[in-house]
Design a protein around this motif. Structure first.
Motif, PDB file in Angstrom:
ATOM      1  N   SER A  26       0.469  -1.307  -0.436  1.00 49.44           N
ATOM      2  CA  SER A  26      -0.123   0.504   0.340  1.00 49.44           C
ATOM      3  C   SER A  26       0.696   1.299  -0.162  1.00 49.44           C
ATOM      4  O   SER A  26       1.761   1.458   0.079  1.00 49.44           O
ATOM      5  CB  SER A  26      -0.633  -0.550   1.235  1.00 49.44           C
ATOM      6  OG  SER A  26      -0.667   0.498   2.581  1.00 49.44           O
ATOM      7  N   ALA A  27       0.578   2.112  -0.388  1.00 53.12           N
ATOM      8  CA  ALA A  27       1.010   3.226   0.038  1.00 53.12           C
ATOM      9  C   ALA A  27       2.290   4.002   1.382  1.00 53.12           C
ATOM     10  O   ALA A  27       1.215   3.937   2.218  1.00 53.12           O
ATOM     11  CB  ALA A  27       0.286   4.553  -1.152  1.00 53.12           C
ATOM     12  N   SER A 252      -9.117   1.499   3.756  1.00 54.52           N
ATOM     13  CA  SER A 252      -8.060   2.315   4.524  1.00 54.52           C
ATOM     14  C   SER A 252      -9.139   2.589   6.337  1.00 54.52           C
ATOM     15  O   SER A 252     -10.009   2.900   6.210  1.00 54.52           O
ATOM     16  CB  SER A 252      -6.730   2.299   4.592  1.00 54.52           C
ATOM     17  OG  SER A 252      -5.798   2.502   5.384  1.00 54.52           O
ATOM     18  N   GLY A 292      -4.053  -1.988   6.377  1.00 58.08           N
ATOM     19  CA  GLY A 292      -4.780  -1.985   7.638  1.00 58.08           C
ATOM     20  C   GLY A 292      -4.442  -3.120   8.887  1.00 58.08           C
ATOM     21  O   GLY A 292      -5.413  -3.842   8.741  1.00 58.08           O
ATOM     22  N   PHE A 294      -2.274  -6.026   8.738  1.00 56.02           N
ATOM     23  CA  PHE A 294      -2.566  -7.583   8.474  1.00 56.02           C
ATOM     24  C   PHE A 294      -0.611  -7.463   8.522  1.00 56.02           C
ATOM     25  O   PHE A 294       0.473  -6.837   8.382  1.00 56.02           O
ATOM     26  CB  PHE A 294      -2.378  -7.719   6.553  1.00 56.02           C
ATOM     27  CG  PHE A 294      -3.949  -7.248   6.090  1.00 56.02           C
ATOM     28  CD1 PHE A 294      -4.674  -9.023   7.015  1.00 56.02           C
ATOM     29  CD2 PHE A 294      -3.990  -6.218   5.170  1.00 56.02           C
ATOM     30  CE1 PHE A 294      -6.052  -8.860   5.912  1.00 56.02           C
ATOM     31  CE2 PHE A 294      -5.619  -6.442   5.422  1.00 56.02           C
ATOM     32  CZ  PHE A 294      -6.786  -7.411   5.688  1.00 56.02           C
ATOM     33  N   GLY A 313      -3.697  -5.375   1.245  1.00 51.05           N
ATOM     34  CA  GLY A 313      -2.988  -4.372   1.240  1.00 51.05           C
ATOM     35  C   GLY A 313      -1.661  -4.090   2.636  1.00 51.05           C
ATOM     36  O   GLY A 313      -2.606  -3.893   3.298  1.00 51.05           O
ATOM     37  N   TYR A 352       9.176   3.710  10.652  1.00 52.70           N
ATOM     38  CA  TYR A 352       9.527   2.940   9.483  1.00 52.70           C
ATOM     39  C   TYR A 352       9.831   3.550   8.191  1.00 52.70           C
ATOM     40  O   TYR A 352      10.271   3.016   7.550  1.00 52.70           O
ATOM     41  CB  TYR A 352       7.783   2.348   9.062  1.00 52.70           C
ATOM     42  CG  TYR A 352       7.140   0.957   9.847  1.00 52.70           C
ATOM     43  CD1 TYR A 352       6.822  -0.113   9.201  1.00 52.70           C
ATOM     44  CD2 TYR A 352       7.206   1.375  11.564  1.00 52.70           C
ATOM     45  CE1 TYR A 352       7.594  -1.017  10.499  1.00 52.70           C
ATOM     46  CE2 TYR A 352       6.663  -0.002  12.306  1.00 52.70           C
ATOM     47  CZ  TYR A 352       7.185  -1.369  11.227  1.00 52.70           C
ATOM     48  OH  TYR A 352       6.250  -2.118  12.536  1.00 52.70           O
TER      49      TYR A 352
HETATM   50  C1  LIG Z   1       6.173   4.903   6.696  1.00 56.35           C
HETATM   51  C2  LIG Z   1       4.925   5.272   6.294  1.00 56.35           C
HETATM   52  C3  LIG Z   1       4.041   6.466   5.262  1.00 56.35           C
HETATM   53  C4  LIG Z   1       3.297   5.621   4.545  1.00 56.35           C
HETATM   54  N1  LIG Z   1       2.725   6.533   4.046  1.00 56.35           N
HETATM   55  C5  LIG Z   1       1.229   6.762   3.353  1.00 56.35           C
HETATM   56  C6  LIG Z   1       0.899   7.688   2.546  1.00 56.35           C
HETATM   57  O1  LIG Z   1       1.796   8.493   1.840  1.00 56.35           O
HETATM   58  N2  LIG Z   1       0.084   7.666   2.107  1.00 56.35           N
HETATM   59  C7  LIG Z   1      -0.770   6.871   2.747  1.00 56.35           C
HETATM   60  O2  LIG Z   1      -2.215   6.339   1.543  1.00 56.35           O
HETATM   61  N3  LIG Z   1      -0.803   5.351   3.343  1.00 56.35           N
HETATM   62  C8  LIG Z   1       0.347   6.142   3.580  1.00 56.35           C
HETATM   63  N4  LIG Z   1       0.372   5.161   4.778  1.00 56.35           N
HETATM   64  C9  LIG Z   1      -0.373   4.002   6.136  1.00 56.35           C
HETATM   65  C10 LIG Z   1      -0.462   2.963   5.029  1.00 56.35           C
HETATM   66  O3  LIG Z   1      -0.702   3.025   3.020  1.00 56.35           O
HETATM   67  C11 LIG Z   1      -1.358   1.878   5.448  1.00 56.35           C
HETATM   68  O4  LIG Z   1      -3.141   2.539   5.525  1.00 56.35           O
HETATM   69  C12 LIG Z   1      -1.177   1.822   7.040  1.00 56.35           C
HETATM   70  O5  LIG Z   1       0.309   1.944   7.491  1.00 56.35           O
HETATM   71  C13 LIG Z   1      -1.792   0.401   7.893  1.00 56.35           C
HETATM   72  O6  LIG Z   1      -0.837  -0.575   7.268  1.00 56.35           O
HETATM   73  P1  LIG Z   1      -0.130  -1.584   7.779  1.00 56.35           P
HETATM   74  O7  LIG Z   1      -1.174  -1.680   9.102  1.00 56.35           O
HETATM   75  O8  LIG Z   1      -0.154  -2.987   7.007  1.00 56.35           O
HETATM   76  O9  LIG Z   1       1.905  -0.740   7.983  1.00 56.35           O
HETATM   77  C14 LIG Z   1       1.858   5.188   5.614  1.00 56.35           C
HETATM   78  C15 LIG Z   1       2.505   4.408   6.453  1.00 56.35           C
HETATM   79  C16 LIG Z   1       3.736   4.184   6.979  1.00 56.35           C
HETATM   80  C17 LIG Z   1       4.199   3.299   7.812  1.00 56.35           C
END
Ligand SMILES: Cc1cc2nc3c(=O)[nH]c(=O)nc-3n(C[C@H](O)[C@H](O)[C@H](O)COP(=O)(O)O)c2cc1C
Length: 401
Positions: A26-27, A252, A292, A294, A313, A352
């Motif tokens: 994911s982004a 998300s 979110g 996983f 994602g 991170y």
């Molecule tokens: C370092 C970092 C940068 C992130 N930047 C973005 C972003 O630019 N755009 C976005 O939509 N989400 C961003 N996120 C959120 C992630 O895409 C995701 O929604 C969130 O981390 C939950 O997923 P996870 O539990 O797999 O980490 C970011 C997350 C992290 C850890």
């Protein structure tokens, strides 16, 4: 429990693009732009490693169409002044090994990085840590064409698609949220009006790109913020998106609003937004990605096997183990999630982010030291980069208040 093979079945998106499996990075705003909005070698190497690691698609976070409302000075800026050759190198590296690479189209609005912007959102706000002016009708009218131009350039540079960023409290998410959006014109009020700009942006993008180019949207299930977007309103947005030419809906939640919960800083166990996805599934035929929380292969298998989720994602997992998809295809390896004790706000996301630089530089993971120190290092790098940004884009450097 279903067989792991289900995670490695290809899927076709409405535009015809076939994703090779069900695992998406994911982004993430990786803070690896060079300060002039262009990709660095470190960033190109990062996406190269992810593609080699076996994912179906990676999404570059927060790519700006304008330098004036960036989330951070490490963002990419893709507009008519950009050097497309640098973007082509990124597109090529991220598409190795049958992977797709998409750009997330961002605009931080009220949360634009103050040293290099004068933040503007749907409505004027003045609260601790967040001050912004209200966008005029002319400001809003210019946005669909700006997003569409970046999508067109992304296509020209060789990326497979774009994701419209309407989540986590940035501009289009601010428009959806009654907390940020107090407008009384056609863009504020009922959810039908609050989603108007998002729909206009999607229509403009779809009209600007070829039919085989992916257009995805990232949407919050809820802002997890008092007075913010709630699930019932998010479901209304999903109903409306059914009538558009999008290819994928990424669900998300949470925001980066000062003091709020962000998904990337959350320590919760297990996927966060599956219950909402179950509510969304009957009202849309669009493929659903859920992002979110996983953390294990079993989480991912169960989500896809349920029939609710088409694509899983993950963000932090890809920072911990960039090649876990190829590994998961062979065996159920555990991801090395670190334990943080009493992390300060934003500390986990900062850790991170700094780790992403190490991966792009092919460096080993450092021991976790004091997260306050990590935040300080991360912020110092941004302050330095903001100087480059201000000089390059010929803007004054605003003091951080
Ligand atoms: C370092 C970092 C940068 C992130 N930047 C973005 C972003 O630019 N755009 C976005 O939509 N989400 C961003 N996120 C959120 C992630 O895409 C995701 O929604 C969130 O981390 C939950 O997923 P996870 O539990 O797999 O980490 C970011 C997350 C992290 C850890």
């Amino acid at each position: 429990m279903a067989k792991p093979d289900i995670l490695f079945e290809p899927m076709q998106l409405p535009c015809g693009v076939v994703l090779k499996n069900r695992i998406a990075k994911s982004a993430m705003s990786d803070s690896l732009g060079d300060g002039t909005g262009h990709p660095t070698d470190t960033q190109i190497r990062l996406y190269d490693r992810w593609a080699e690691g076996g994912l179906a698609v990676a999404i570059v976070g927060e790519v700006q169409g304008s330098p004036y409302f960036a989330e951070k000075p490490g963002n990419l800026v893709l507009n008519g002044d950009a050097d497309l050759d640098r973007f082509r190198q990124l597109a090529e590296a991220g598409a190795r090994n049958g992977a797709q690479l998409w750009l997330q189209l961002g605009h931080a609005g009220a949360m634009a990085y103050p040293p290099i912007s004068t933040p503007k959102g749907p409505s004027a706000l003045d609260m601790p840590g967040l001050t912004c002016a209200q966008m005029t009708a002319e400001d809003i009218a210019a946005l669909p064409a700006m997003f569409a131009r970046t999508a067109m350039l992304a296509q020209e540079a060789g990326f497979g698609g774009v994701q419209v960023h309407a989540a986590h409290g940035f501009l289009l998410s601010q428009f959806l949220s009654p907390l940020f959006n107090k407008r009384t014109d056609a863009y504020g009020g009922s959810i039908d009006r609050r989603m108007r700009l998002l729909l206009e942006v999607i229509v403009a993008i779809r009209a600007a790109v070829v039919p085989g180019f992916v257009v995805a949207v990232k949407l919050n299930a809820t802002d997890q913020l008092d007075g913010g977007l709630v699930e019932d309103d998010a479901l209304e947005v999903i109903r409306a998106l059914e009538g558009t030419g999008i290819d994928l809906l990424d669900i998300s939640g949470g925001t980066y609003f000062p003091g709020a919960t962000s998904s990337s800083d959350s320590g919760g166990t297990g996927p966060y937004f599956l219950r909402f996805a179950e509510r969304a599934r009957p009202i849309t035929t669009k493929p659903l990605m859920v992002t979110g929380g996983f953390k294990t292969r079993d989480h991912a298998i169960a989500a896809v096997a349920s029939g609710v989720v088409d694509l899983v994602g993950l963000a932090r997992a890809f920072v911990l183990q960039p090649d876990f998809p190829v590994k998961w295809q062979r065996a159920d390896i555990a991801l090395p999630f670190p334990k943080f004790t009493d992390p300060p706000e934003g500390g986990i996301t900062a850790w991170y982010t700094m780790r992403l630089t190490e991966i792009g530089e092919d460096r080993e993971r450092q021991e976790i030291s004091d997260l306050h120190q990590t935040i300080a290092t991360y912020e110092a790098r941004d302050r330095e980069r903001a100087k480059t940004w201000a000089a390059y884009f010929k803007m004054g450097l605003c003091p951080v208040t």
